[in-house]
Design an enzyme around this catalytic site. Structure first.
Site, PDB file in Angstrom:
ATOM      1  N   GLU A 258       6.025  -2.664  -7.151  1.00  0.00           N
ATOM      2  CA  GLU A 258       5.349  -3.876  -6.666  1.00  0.00           C
ATOM      3  C   GLU A 258       4.521  -3.452  -5.473  1.00  0.00           C
ATOM      4  O   GLU A 258       5.063  -3.223  -4.391  1.00  0.00           O
ATOM      5  CB  GLU A 258       6.373  -4.933  -6.232  1.00  0.00           C
TER       6      GLU A 258
ATOM      7  N   GLU B  79      -6.683  -4.286   1.683  1.00  0.00           N
ATOM      8  CA  GLU B  79      -5.598  -5.184   2.048  1.00  0.00           C
ATOM      9  C   GLU B  79      -5.395  -5.137   3.555  1.00  0.00           C
ATOM     10  O   GLU B  79      -5.202  -4.071   4.126  1.00  0.00           O
ATOM     11  CB  GLU B  79      -4.317  -4.754   1.335  1.00  0.00           C
TER      12      GLU B  79
ATOM     13  N   LYS C  85      17.199   1.669   0.481  1.00  0.00           N
ATOM     14  CA  LYS C  85      16.542   1.999   1.753  1.00  0.00           C
ATOM     15  C   LYS C  85      15.686   0.832   2.232  1.00  0.00           C
ATOM     16  O   LYS C  85      14.655   0.523   1.652  1.00  0.00           O
ATOM     17  CB  LYS C  85      15.653   3.238   1.598  1.00  0.00           C
TER      18      LYS C  85
ATOM     19  N   CYS D  93       2.269  -9.792   0.039  1.00  0.00           N
ATOM     20  CA  CYS D  93       1.497  -8.904  -0.835  1.00  0.00           C
ATOM     21  C   CYS D  93       0.492  -9.670  -1.682  1.00  0.00           C
ATOM     22  O   CYS D  93      -0.585  -9.175  -1.965  1.00  0.00           O
ATOM     23  CB  CYS D  93       2.451  -8.128  -1.714  1.00  0.00           C
TER      24      CYS D  93
HETATM   25  P1  NAP Z   1       5.014   1.220   2.858  1.00  0.00           P
HETATM   26  O1  NAP Z   1       4.529   1.975   3.995  1.00  0.00           O
HETATM   27  O2  NAP Z   1       4.609   1.611   1.489  1.00  0.00           O
HETATM   28  O3  NAP Z   1       6.601   1.199   2.983  1.00  0.00           O
HETATM   29  C1  NAP Z   1       7.426   0.596   2.068  1.00  0.00           C
HETATM   30  C2  NAP Z   1       8.743   1.335   2.026  1.00  0.00           C
HETATM   31  O4  NAP Z   1       8.551   2.662   1.525  1.00  0.00           O
HETATM   32  C3  NAP Z   1       9.404   1.497   3.381  1.00  0.00           C
HETATM   33  O5  NAP Z   1      10.795   1.398   3.228  1.00  0.00           O
HETATM   34  C4  NAP Z   1       8.984   2.899   3.752  1.00  0.00           C
HETATM   35  O6  NAP Z   1       9.810   3.494   4.707  1.00  0.00           O
HETATM   36  C5  NAP Z   1       9.102   3.593   2.432  1.00  0.00           C
HETATM   37  N1  NAP Z   1       8.366   4.855   2.340  1.00  0.00           N
HETATM   38  C6  NAP Z   1       7.469   5.387   3.205  1.00  0.00           C
HETATM   39  N2  NAP Z   1       7.007   6.572   2.734  1.00  0.00           N
HETATM   40  C7  NAP Z   1       7.635   6.804   1.573  1.00  0.00           C
HETATM   41  C8  NAP Z   1       7.574   7.846   0.600  1.00  0.00           C
HETATM   42  N3  NAP Z   1       6.761   8.909   0.732  1.00  0.00           N
HETATM   43  N4  NAP Z   1       8.330   7.750  -0.505  1.00  0.00           N
HETATM   44  C9  NAP Z   1       9.129   6.682  -0.687  1.00  0.00           C
HETATM   45  N5  NAP Z   1       9.238   5.656   0.196  1.00  0.00           N
HETATM   46  C10 NAP Z   1       8.500   5.717   1.314  1.00  0.00           C
HETATM   47  O7  NAP Z   1       4.618  -0.310   2.958  1.00  0.00           O
HETATM   48  P2  NAP Z   1       4.649  -1.216   4.263  1.00  0.00           P
HETATM   49  O8  NAP Z   1       3.455  -0.883   5.067  1.00  0.00           O
HETATM   50  O9  NAP Z   1       5.985  -1.164   4.878  1.00  0.00           O
HETATM   51  O10 NAP Z   1       4.510  -2.652   3.581  1.00  0.00           O
HETATM   52  C11 NAP Z   1       3.305  -3.273   3.377  1.00  0.00           C
HETATM   53  C12 NAP Z   1       2.810  -3.019   1.960  1.00  0.00           C
HETATM   54  O11 NAP Z   1       3.759  -3.471   0.999  1.00  0.00           O
HETATM   55  C13 NAP Z   1       1.557  -3.784   1.654  1.00  0.00           C
HETATM   56  O12 NAP Z   1       0.644  -2.943   0.998  1.00  0.00           O
HETATM   57  C14 NAP Z   1       2.008  -4.886   0.725  1.00  0.00           C
HETATM   58  O13 NAP Z   1       1.045  -5.357  -0.136  1.00  0.00           O
HETATM   59  C15 NAP Z   1       3.120  -4.245   0.012  1.00  0.00           C
HETATM   60  N6  NAP Z   1       4.022  -5.273  -0.492  1.00  0.00           N
HETATM   61  C16 NAP Z   1       4.036  -5.525  -1.821  1.00  0.00           C
HETATM   62  C17 NAP Z   1       4.851  -6.508  -2.333  1.00  0.00           C
HETATM   63  C18 NAP Z   1       4.869  -6.797  -3.797  1.00  0.00           C
HETATM   64  O14 NAP Z   1       5.777  -7.459  -4.255  1.00  0.00           O
HETATM   65  N7  NAP Z   1       3.916  -6.341  -4.559  1.00  0.00           N
HETATM   66  C19 NAP Z   1       5.690  -7.221  -1.489  1.00  0.00           C
HETATM   67  C20 NAP Z   1       5.664  -6.934  -0.142  1.00  0.00           C
HETATM   68  C21 NAP Z   1       4.831  -5.950   0.351  1.00  0.00           C
HETATM   69  P3  NAP Z   1       9.469   3.295   6.271  1.00  0.00           P
HETATM   70  O15 NAP Z   1       9.578   1.854   6.548  1.00  0.00           O
HETATM   71  O16 NAP Z   1      10.515   4.053   6.957  1.00  0.00           O
HETATM   72  O17 NAP Z   1       8.073   3.838   6.454  1.00  0.00           O
END
Ligand code: NAP
Ligand code: MG
Length: 493
Positions: A261, A396, A187, A295
Site C-alpha cells: 500500500e 505526494e 515493525k 495516503c
Molecule cells: P516510509 O519511509 O516508506 O516508511 C514506512 C515504513 O517502512 C516505516 O516503518 C519505515 O521505517 C520502513 N522502512 C524504511 N526503509 C525501509 C526499507 N529499506 N525496507 C523496509 N522498510 C523500510 O514511509 P513514511 O514516510 O513513513 O510514510 C509516508 C508514506 O506512506 C507516504 O508515501 C504515504 O502515501 C504512504 N502511505 C500509504 C498508505 C496506503 O495505504 N497506501 C497509508 C499510509 C501511508 P522508519 O520509520 O524507521 O523509517
C-alpha cells in the site's frame, strides 16, 4: 520525563522493549532511540533500536510458533482471540488513542472515527477466521480422480507500517494474519511505535500464544532486514512508493509474497453541477484531515471552470475556519505534522509551489504563534491556478496542501486525472448519476468516492493501481493475501 496525563501510564512505565517469543526484552545490542511529541517537540520516550540480529530472533520465534502450537489453534479459537483483543482495545481505548495523539499528533476529535474503525476491523477479521476453506472441484481427468483445494496460511508475515495512523494500521495488519493462522514480525514506524507496542501487550493479554506476534522497533534498516530475510514468507507493507520499490528488490532473494500500500496523488473531481454545500467541506477535508497525512488524500482538486473561482474561494474560506493546534485540546481539528523532517518537507513544497507560479490563496507556511512554534504546525493551504506539470501537482506532499486545477470537459479531466504514476484514491462530486458512473469507470485508481471521500469499511477492498501498489486490504481479497492454495488430487480407483 513524566507526562501528566492518566492515559500516559504506558509511556511513564519507562523505556520500551521489543517483543520476541512472548517476552519483552531489550534489543540485543542494547541501543535505544528517542520518540517525540510533535505538538511540543519534547522527547516522550526511549524505544529499543533493533538490528538485523533482533529480526533473526523474531523470525525464529515466529517460525517456531507457526510450525508448533499456533498451527493447532482452531479457527474458532483464533476468532475468540481477535474478539478478546477487540474488547481489550475498547476498554483501553482512551489510553491507546492518546498515544496516537502524543506521539504523532492525531487530534482527539478523531477518536470516535478511530475507535469505530479499529473495532470494526477486529470484528470483521474475527468473523472471517471461521469462513476460510477451499473448494471441491469437478474435474475431467481420466479415471476417477477427486480434486479439492486447501487454503493454508502463507507462514511468517513481516508487517511494516508508516506513522500516519498507528492504531488503525496496526490492527489492519495483525488481524488478518491472526485470522488466517499466520505469525507476524511487526515493525512500526520509528516516529510512532508506542501505540503498536501497547496493542501487542493487549494481544498477549487476549491469549495470543508466544511467538505469534513479535515486535521489532527501530529504523528503516530493520524493515530492510525483514524484506530480505529468507525466513519471512510475505511482507505486508504500507508506506512510500520508494520504500516499496526497495522491498520489491530485497524480496527477490526468496521470492516473497508482497502486498504494498504505497503513495498517492489522488484526483478529486468537482463538476459544475455538484452540491457545493457538500463538496466544499468534502473536498477540503479530503486533503486536510489528519493534517494531510493520508495516503489517499484528494490532493489534486480538479474543478470545472465555470465554478472554479467560487469553489476555490469557498475551500480557502473553509480552510481558514479550521482550528490548528495540539490535538489534546478537543476543539482542535488539525494537529501537527509528525516530525521536523515532515515539516521541512511540506513547507519546502509550499515554497516550490510559489516559486513555480501557483497562486497562494490561503496558508502556505509554518504556524509559529505562541506555543505552536515549539511543534510542527502548518496552516491548511490552498494553491490555485496549478498546472499539471508543477511539482505540487505531481509529487505526494503528505501535508495539508490543496492544488486546485481548472478543467473544461469530462474527457479532458479523465485524461489529466490519470496522468500520474499513482492510482490510489479519487473523488467525483456531481448530481448527475451517469457522469458519476462514467468517471468511476474511467479513473484508474483503487477507490472512487462519489459525493463523499475516504469512506472505508472492513469488507470493502482498498488498495492501489499503478505505483500506488498491489494487493488489497479489507474485503475478502485481503484474506487471500495471507493464504496459499494447495490442490490435492486423490485417485479414487
Ligand atoms: P516510509 O519511509 O516508506 O516508511 C514506512 C515504513 O517502512 C516505516 O516503518 C519505515 O521505517 C520502513 N522502512 C524504511 N526503509 C525501509 C526499507 N529499506 N525496507 C523496509 N522498510 C523500510 O514511509 P513514511 O514516510 O513513513 O510514510 C509516508 C508514506 O506512506 C507516504 O508515501 C504515504 O502515501 C504512504 N502511505 C500509504 C498508505 C496506503 O495505504 N497506501 C497509508 C499510509 C501511508 P522508519 O520509520 O524507521 O523509517
Ligand atoms: Mg513522534
Amino acid at each position: 520525563m513524566t507526562i501528566q496525563h492518566p492515559a500516559a501510564s504506558f509511556i511513564n512505565r519507562g523505556n520500551k522493549q521489543i517483543l520476541i517469543d512472548g517476552r519483552w526484552i531489550d534489543a540485543i545490542d542494547g541501543q535505544t532511540f528517542e520518540t517525540f511529541n510533535p505538538s511540543t517537540g519534547e522527547v516522550i520516550g526511549r524505544i529499543a533500536q533493533s538490528t538485523a540480529a533482533d529480526v533473526d530472533a523474531a523470525v525464529a520465534a515466529a517460525r517456531k510458533a507457526f510450525e508448533g502450537e499456533w498451527s493447532r489453534v482452531k479457527p474458532y479459537d483464533r476468532q475468540l482471540i481477535l474478539l478478546r483483543l477487540a474488547d481489550l482495545i475498547d476498554r483501553n481505548f482512551d489510553e491507546l488513542v492518546m498515544l496516537d495523539t502524543l506521539e504523532m499528533g492525531a487530534p482527539v476529535v478523531r477518536a470516535p472515527w478511530i475507535k469505530r474503525r479499529a473495532l470494526s476491523l477486529l470484528h470483521y477479521y474475527a468473523g472471517m477466521a471461521t469462513q476460510l476453506g477451499g473448494e471441491t472441484i469437478e474435474n475431467s481427468a481420466p479415471g476417477d480422480v477427486f480434486a479439492y483445494t486447501l487454503r493454508e496460511p502463507v507462514g511468517v508475515v513481516g508487517a511494516i507500517i508508516p506513522w500516519n495512523s498507528p492504531l488503525t494500521s496496526t490492527v489492519w495488519k495483525i488481524a488478518p494474519a491472526i485470522a488466517t493462522g499466520c505469525t507476524v514480525v511487526f515493525k512500526p514506524a520509528e516516529e510512532a511505535s508506542l501505540t503498536s507496542l501497547r496493542i501487542a501487550e493487549l494481544a498477549m493479554e487476549a491469549g495470543l500464544p508466544a511467538g505469534v506476534l513479535n515486535m521489532v522497533t527501530g529504523k528503516g534498516d530493520v524493515g530492510a532486514a525483514m524484506s530480505e530475510h529468507p525466513g519471512i514468507d510475505k511482507i505486508a507493507f504500507t508506506g512510500s512508493t520508494e520504500t516499496g520499490q526497495r522491498i520489491i528488490r530485497a524480496s527477490a532473494r526468496n521470492v516473497k509474497r508482497l502486498s504494498l500500500e504505497l503513495g498517492g496523488k489522488s484526483p478529486d473531481i468537482v463538476l459544475a453541477d455538484a452540491d457545493l454545500d457538500a463538496a466544499v467541506p468534502g473536498a477540503a477535508m479530503a486533503v486536510f484531515s489528519n493534517t494531510g497525512q493520508i495516503c489517499s488524500a484528494g490532493s489534486r482538486l480538479f474543478v470545472q471552470r465555470s465554478i472554479y473561482d467560487e469553489f476555490v474561494e469557498q475551500v480557502a474560506a473553509f480552510a481558514e475556519t479550521l482550528k490548528v493546534g495540539n490535538g489534546i485540546d478537543p476543539s482542535v481539528q488539525i494537529g501537527p505534522l509528525v516530525s521536523r523532517k515532515q515539516l521541512d518537507r511540506v513547507t519546502g513544497y509550499m515554497t516550490t509551489g510559489r516559486n513555480e507560479g501557483a497562486g497562494l490563496v490561503t496558508g502556505g507556511s509554518q504556524l509559529t504563534e505562541g506555543d505552536l512554534g515549539a511543534g510542527y504546525f502548518v496552516s491548511p493551504t490552498v494553491f490555485k491556478d496549478v498546472s499539471d506539470t508543477m511539482t505540487i501537482a505531481r509529487e505526494e506532499i503528505f501535508g495539508p496542501v490543496v492544488s486546485a486545477i481548472p478543467f473544461d470537459d469530462l474527457d479532458e479531466v479523465v485524461r489529466r486525472a490519470n496522468d500520474t504514476p499513482f492510482g490510489l484514491g479519487s473523488g467525483v462530486w456531481t448530481r448527475d448519476v451517469s457522469k458519476a458512473h462514467r468517471l468511476a469507470r474511467a479513473v484508474r485508481a483503487g477507490s472512487v468516492w462519489v459525493n463523499c471521500y475516504q469512506v472505508m469499511e472492513p469488507n470493502v477492498p482498498f488498495g492501489g493501481y499503478k505505483m500506488s501498489g498491489y494487493g488489497r486490504e479489507s474485503g475478502r481479497q485481503h484474506l487471500e493475501e495471507y493464504l496459499n492454495t494447495k490442490a490435492v488430487w486423490v485417485n479414487m480407483a
